[in-house]
Design a protein around this motif. Structure first.
Motif, PDB file in Angstrom:
ATOM      1  N   GLY A  82     -23.049  15.560 110.828  1.00 34.71           N
ATOM      2  CA  GLY A  82     -21.838  16.382 110.866  1.00 34.71           C
ATOM      3  C   GLY A  82     -21.470  16.924 109.501  1.00 34.71           C
ATOM      4  N   LEU A  83     -21.587  16.085 108.480  1.00 33.14           N
ATOM      5  CA  LEU A  83     -21.274  16.524 107.116  1.00 33.14           C
ATOM      6  C   LEU A  83     -22.231  17.618 106.669  1.00 33.14           C
ATOM      7  CD1 LEU A  83     -19.516  16.067 104.622  1.00 33.14           C
ATOM      8  CD2 LEU A  83     -21.158  14.333 103.869  1.00 33.14           C
ATOM      9  N   GLY A  84     -23.509  17.444 106.956  1.00 31.58           N
ATOM     10  CA  GLY A  84     -24.496  18.449 106.558  1.00 31.58           C
ATOM     11  C   GLY A  84     -24.292  19.775 107.265  1.00 31.58           C
ATOM     12  N   MET A  85     -24.018  19.727 108.570  1.00 33.21           N
ATOM     13  CA  MET A  85     -23.829  20.960 109.346  1.00 33.21           C
ATOM     14  C   MET A  85     -22.600  21.732 108.900  1.00 33.21           C
ATOM     15  SD  MET A  85     -26.244  21.439 111.675  1.00 33.21           S
ATOM     16  CE  MET A  85     -25.596  22.271 113.122  1.00 33.21           C
ATOM     17  N   SER A  86     -21.571  21.011 108.424  1.00 39.28           N
ATOM     18  CA  SER A  86     -20.350  21.691 108.004  1.00 39.28           C
ATOM     19  C   SER A  86     -20.405  22.144 106.549  1.00 39.28           C
ATOM     20  CB  SER A  86     -19.137  20.773 108.214  1.00 39.28           C
ATOM     21  OG  SER A  86     -19.273  19.564 107.500  1.00 39.28           O
ATOM     22  N   VAL A  87     -21.020  21.333 105.689  1.00 34.85           N
ATOM     23  CA  VAL A  87     -21.067  21.664 104.261  1.00 34.85           C
ATOM     24  C   VAL A  87     -22.144  22.701 103.960  1.00 34.85           C
ATOM     25  CG1 VAL A  87     -21.503  20.728 101.942  1.00 34.85           C
ATOM     26  CG2 VAL A  87     -20.109  19.446 103.571  1.00 34.85           C
ATOM     27  N   GLY A  88     -23.207  22.745 104.760  1.00 32.61           N
ATOM     28  CA  GLY A  88     -24.298  23.690 104.507  1.00 32.61           C
ATOM     29  C   GLY A  88     -23.839  25.130 104.360  1.00 32.61           C
ATOM     30  N   PRO A  89     -23.113  25.673 105.346  1.00 33.57           N
ATOM     31  CA  PRO A  89     -22.630  27.056 105.210  1.00 33.57           C
ATOM     32  C   PRO A  89     -21.672  27.244 104.039  1.00 33.57           C
ATOM     33  CG  PRO A  89     -22.543  26.349 107.496  1.00 33.57           C
ATOM     34  CD  PRO A  89     -22.838  25.126 106.683  1.00 33.57           C
ATOM     35  N   LEU A  90     -20.858  26.206 103.759  1.00 38.27           N
ATOM     36  CA  LEU A  90     -19.916  26.311 102.643  1.00 38.27           C
ATOM     37  C   LEU A  90     -20.669  26.408 101.321  1.00 38.27           C
ATOM     38  CD1 LEU A  90     -16.956  26.312 101.786  1.00 38.27           C
ATOM     39  CD2 LEU A  90     -17.064  23.815 101.675  1.00 38.27           C
ATOM     40  N   GLY A 125     -23.741  27.388 101.000  1.00 38.14           N
ATOM     41  CA  GLY A 125     -24.431  28.668 101.016  1.00 38.14           C
ATOM     42  C   GLY A 125     -23.524  29.800 100.592  1.00 38.14           C
ATOM     43  N   GLY A 126     -22.241  29.729 101.016  1.00 35.09           N
ATOM     44  CA  GLY A 126     -21.298  30.761 100.636  1.00 35.09           C
ATOM     45  C   GLY A 126     -20.954  30.724  99.160  1.00 35.09           C
ATOM     46  N   ILE A 127     -20.765  29.519  98.613  1.00 36.08           N
ATOM     47  CA  ILE A 127     -20.423  29.384  97.189  1.00 36.08           C
ATOM     48  C   ILE A 127     -21.563  29.869  96.303  1.00 36.08           C
ATOM     49  CG2 ILE A 127     -19.909  27.724  95.358  1.00 36.08           C
ATOM     50  CD1 ILE A 127     -18.460  26.041  97.488  1.00 36.08           C
ATOM     51  N   LEU A 128     -22.771  29.342  96.561  1.00 31.50           N
ATOM     52  CA  LEU A 128     -23.910  29.754  95.745  1.00 31.50           C
ATOM     53  C   LEU A 128     -24.308  31.190  96.033  1.00 31.50           C
ATOM     54  CD1 LEU A 128     -26.133  26.524  95.972  1.00 31.50           C
ATOM     55  CD2 LEU A 128     -24.635  27.240  94.104  1.00 31.50           C
ATOM     56  N   GLY A 129     -24.135  31.600  97.299  1.00 33.25           N
ATOM     57  CA  GLY A 129     -24.498  32.966  97.672  1.00 33.25           C
ATOM     58  C   GLY A 129     -23.614  34.021  97.035  1.00 33.25           C
ATOM     59  N   SER A 130     -22.431  33.615  96.562  1.00 31.79           N
ATOM     60  CA  SER A 130     -21.562  34.576  95.874  1.00 31.79           C
ATOM     61  C   SER A 130     -22.147  34.990  94.521  1.00 31.79           C
ATOM     62  CB  SER A 130     -20.166  33.976  95.680  1.00 31.79           C
ATOM     63  OG  SER A 130     -20.220  32.821  94.850  1.00 31.79           O
ATOM     64  N   GLY A 158     -30.611  25.624  95.158  1.00 33.19           N
ATOM     65  CA  GLY A 158     -29.676  24.516  95.253  1.00 33.19           C
ATOM     66  C   GLY A 158     -30.180  23.421  96.179  1.00 33.19           C
ATOM     67  N   VAL A 159     -30.696  23.815  97.333  1.00 33.34           N
ATOM     68  CA  VAL A 159     -31.242  22.828  98.269  1.00 33.34           C
ATOM     69  C   VAL A 159     -32.461  22.126  97.673  1.00 33.34           C
ATOM     70  CG1 VAL A 159     -32.486  22.569 100.452  1.00 33.34           C
ATOM     71  CG2 VAL A 159     -30.361  23.854 100.385  1.00 33.34           C
ATOM     72  N   ALA A 160     -33.326  22.874  96.997  1.00 34.03           N
ATOM     73  CA  ALA A 160     -34.514  22.272  96.371  1.00 34.03           C
ATOM     74  C   ALA A 160     -34.099  21.209  95.363  1.00 34.03           C
ATOM     75  CB  ALA A 160     -35.356  23.349  95.701  1.00 34.03           C
ATOM     76  N   THR A 161     -33.041  21.497  94.591  1.00 30.35           N
ATOM     77  CA  THR A 161     -32.558  20.541  93.599  1.00 30.35           C
ATOM     78  C   THR A 161     -32.018  19.283  94.262  1.00 30.35           C
ATOM     79  OG1 THR A 161     -31.973  22.341  92.084  1.00 30.35           O
ATOM     80  CG2 THR A 161     -30.958  20.194  91.680  1.00 30.35           C
ATOM     81  N   SER A 175     -16.692  38.338 102.634  1.00 31.53           N
ATOM     82  CA  SER A 175     -17.651  38.014 101.573  1.00 31.53           C
ATOM     83  C   SER A 175     -18.485  36.820 102.015  1.00 31.53           C
ATOM     84  CB  SER A 175     -16.900  37.678 100.286  1.00 31.53           C
ATOM     85  OG  SER A 175     -16.140  36.483 100.456  1.00 31.53           O
ATOM     86  N   ALA A 176     -19.524  36.509 101.237  1.00 36.28           N
ATOM     87  CA  ALA A 176     -20.360  35.353 101.549  1.00 36.28           C
ATOM     88  C   ALA A 176     -19.530  34.071 101.544  1.00 36.28           C
ATOM     89  CB  ALA A 176     -21.501  35.244 100.541  1.00 36.28           C
ATOM     90  N   MET A 177     -18.577  33.974 100.617  1.00 34.87           N
ATOM     91  CA  MET A 177     -17.709  32.805 100.546  1.00 34.87           C
ATOM     92  C   MET A 177     -16.862  32.680 101.804  1.00 34.87           C
ATOM     93  SD  MET A 177     -16.627  30.304  98.437  1.00 34.87           S
ATOM     94  CE  MET A 177     -16.740  30.830  96.729  1.00 34.87           C
ATOM     95  N   GLN A 178     -16.310  33.791 102.276  1.00 36.16           N
ATOM     96  CA  GLN A 178     -15.472  33.757 103.475  1.00 36.16           C
ATOM     97  C   GLN A 178     -16.269  33.375 104.715  1.00 36.16           C
ATOM     98  OE1 GLN A 178     -13.953  37.798 102.839  1.00 36.16           O
ATOM     99  NE2 GLN A 178     -11.864  36.987 102.726  1.00 36.16           N
ATOM    100  N   VAL A 179     -17.488  33.915 104.836  1.00 38.29           N
ATOM    101  CA  VAL A 179     -18.358  33.539 105.950  1.00 38.29           C
ATOM    102  C   VAL A 179     -18.666  32.044 105.892  1.00 38.29           C
ATOM    103  CG1 VAL A 179     -20.623  33.863 107.012  1.00 38.29           C
ATOM    104  CG2 VAL A 179     -19.366  35.837 106.145  1.00 38.29           C
ATOM    105  N   GLY A 180     -18.886  31.540 104.671  1.00 32.05           N
ATOM    106  CA  GLY A 180     -19.146  30.114 104.500  1.00 32.05           C
ATOM    107  C   GLY A 180     -17.999  29.256 104.973  1.00 32.05           C
ATOM    108  N   PHE A 181     -16.769  29.663 104.694  1.00 33.81           N
ATOM    109  CA  PHE A 181     -15.605  28.902 105.147  1.00 33.81           C
ATOM    110  C   PHE A 181     -15.458  28.953 106.670  1.00 33.81           C
ATOM    111  CE2 PHE A 181     -13.918  28.989 100.733  1.00 33.81           C
ATOM    112  CZ  PHE A 181     -13.567  27.652 100.632  1.00 33.81           C
TER     113      PHE A 181
END
Length: 407
Positions: free
Chosen positions: A164-172, A174-179, A188-191, A257-263
């Motif tokens: 559940g944590l992964g499914m919810s935090v993943g898009p967030l 993605g939005g932060i880094l994608g900005s 980020g995922v590779a790291t 924006s990418a951030m908004q989609v992430g939220f």
């Protein structure tokens, strides 16, 4: 996620004092269990990571929505096929080695994805990512159960919490880094996966191989059982709606924006996690498994239909996405429970057979969603997805006599 879901239902039927004791026990888990759980969070993050950056990828790599949605198609197709044989692999090389091989493959293809210069390359590297994810996810639950203390209930809660944590935090994330750049989420995922690899290597001791090895075709043979086949086909049609929402709806939030989609997808993930872990077992106990599955599927279909009417309104799309998480979480838990109970085979084999049908069949959905919008309009895309989910409910109803034992 697929295995041992019925233990979650048993947990929710325990007295409140017992549930609190189990939950407190999570804090006393050994470091190896936490290492695998952390890696699970990162692995599940990868599923929704690309949602917020789909529009950026499409624009910067000069690809259509249908071409960009192939990132999900290649990922799911490979995941489904490999899961069919993951039990065969793990029972021969061992759980720890399977986990580490999966993590290494994810790291390599996440980096390659971030270095891609065309959507075709990115689609191919996401397929490689799916290979690693299948090996890791299919083995992680049994690994947590093997190294945790305090009973199976605590192991399942830890695994479900990580999902559940992964499914919810993943898009967030993605939005932060994608900005900053669409490439950043991949690096980020590779790291993070590298940190997970080091943690599992150091903290997780070697897990003994099972005495009975899984046969190469055991999962396919399990599909001869009609109850398992019915639930698999139901999940296939359901996945048309699931991955239309996941892979195509970001393109309809044009003003975001990418951030908004992430939220937005962060809210969806929270609803998914809450309803799957807490709401589903209680509703199942009160109304019955099949009745709640029909209800959840039809409500999700109705939600997709509303998205079709509001396909050009970012607010309508975003609100419907978040609400859909409630219906999807309920259905995910109940249909998984049905899979574990309906067939007279080992849970791992039933899980592999079910995952093969739903992932490989549902892999067509992201590409088809974009093509339907190209051929007709975005409204048709969501209406087709709604119709597919409704067909899944009809399949389940038609085959209900093969599912009597799940009640």
């Amino acid at each position: 996620m697929e295995e041992n879901q019925d233990y979650l239902n048993e947990l929710n039927e325990l007295p409140v004092e017992k549930q609190e004791s189990v939950l407190k026990g999570l804090l006393k888990q050994p470091k190896p269990a936490w290492a695998v759980a952390f890696a699970c969070v990162i692995a599940f993050m990868g599923i929704g990571l690309v949602d917020p950056i789909l529009k950026s990828i499409s624009e910067q790599l000069h690809a259509t929505p249908a071409q960009t949605s192939l990132l999900f198609t290649s990922y799911m197709l490979v995941t489904g096929i490999v899961m069919l044989f993951s039990g065969f692999i793990s029972s021969r090389i061992g759980a720890k080695r399977t986990l580490l091989y999966g993590l290494v493959i994810i790291i390599i293809f996440a980096i390659l994805g971030g270095l891609s210069n065309s959507v075709g390359q990115l689609v191919g590297f996401r397929a490689g990512w799916g290979l690693g994810n299948a090996l890791f996810i299919s083995t992680a639950l049994s690994a947590i159960v093997g190294v945790s203390v305090g009973g199976t209930e605590q192991s399942i809660i830890m695994y479900e919490a990580a999902m559940g944590l992964g499914m919810s935090v993943g898009p967030l994330l993605g939005g932060i880094l994608g900005s900053f750049s669409w490439r950043a989420p991949f690096f980020g995922v590779a790291t993070l996966m590298t940190v997970a690899f080091i943690s599992v290597t150091i903290l997780l001791e070697k897990i003994p191989k099972p005495e009975k090895k899984v046969g190469f075709w055991d999962a396919l043979r399990a599909l001869k059982h009609k109850g398992l086949l019915i639930t698999g086909i139901t999940a296939l049609f359901y996945n048309f709606g699931f991955f239309t929402l996941l892979a195509y709806s970001p393109f309809r939030m044009e003003s975001y924006s990418a951030m908004q989609v992430g939220f937005v997808f962060f809210g969806w993930g929270l609803c998914l996690a809450i309803s799957s872990v807490f709401l589903a077992p209680k509703l199942q106990e009160k109304f019955g498994t099949k009745n709640m599955m029909y209800t959840a599927l039809l409500l999700f279909a109705f939600d997709l239909m509303i998205m079709g009417f509001g396909a050009n309104n970012s607010t309508v799309i975003s609100v419907c996405i978040i609400i859909a998480g409630l219906f999807q979480g309920i259905n995910n838990t109940l249909i998984t429970t049905a899979v574990m109970e309906v067939a007279p085979v080992e849970r791992s084999i039933a899980s592999s057979a079910y995952s093969f049908i739903r992932f490989t069949g549902g892999a067509l959905a992201p590409w088809l969603a974009g093509k339907l919008a190209d051929w007709y309009n975005p409204h048709v895309t969501f209406w087709f997805a709604a119709a597919a989910v409704a067909v899944g409910a009809l399949v389940l109803f038609a085959g209900r006599r093969y599912l009597d034992n799940i009640e």
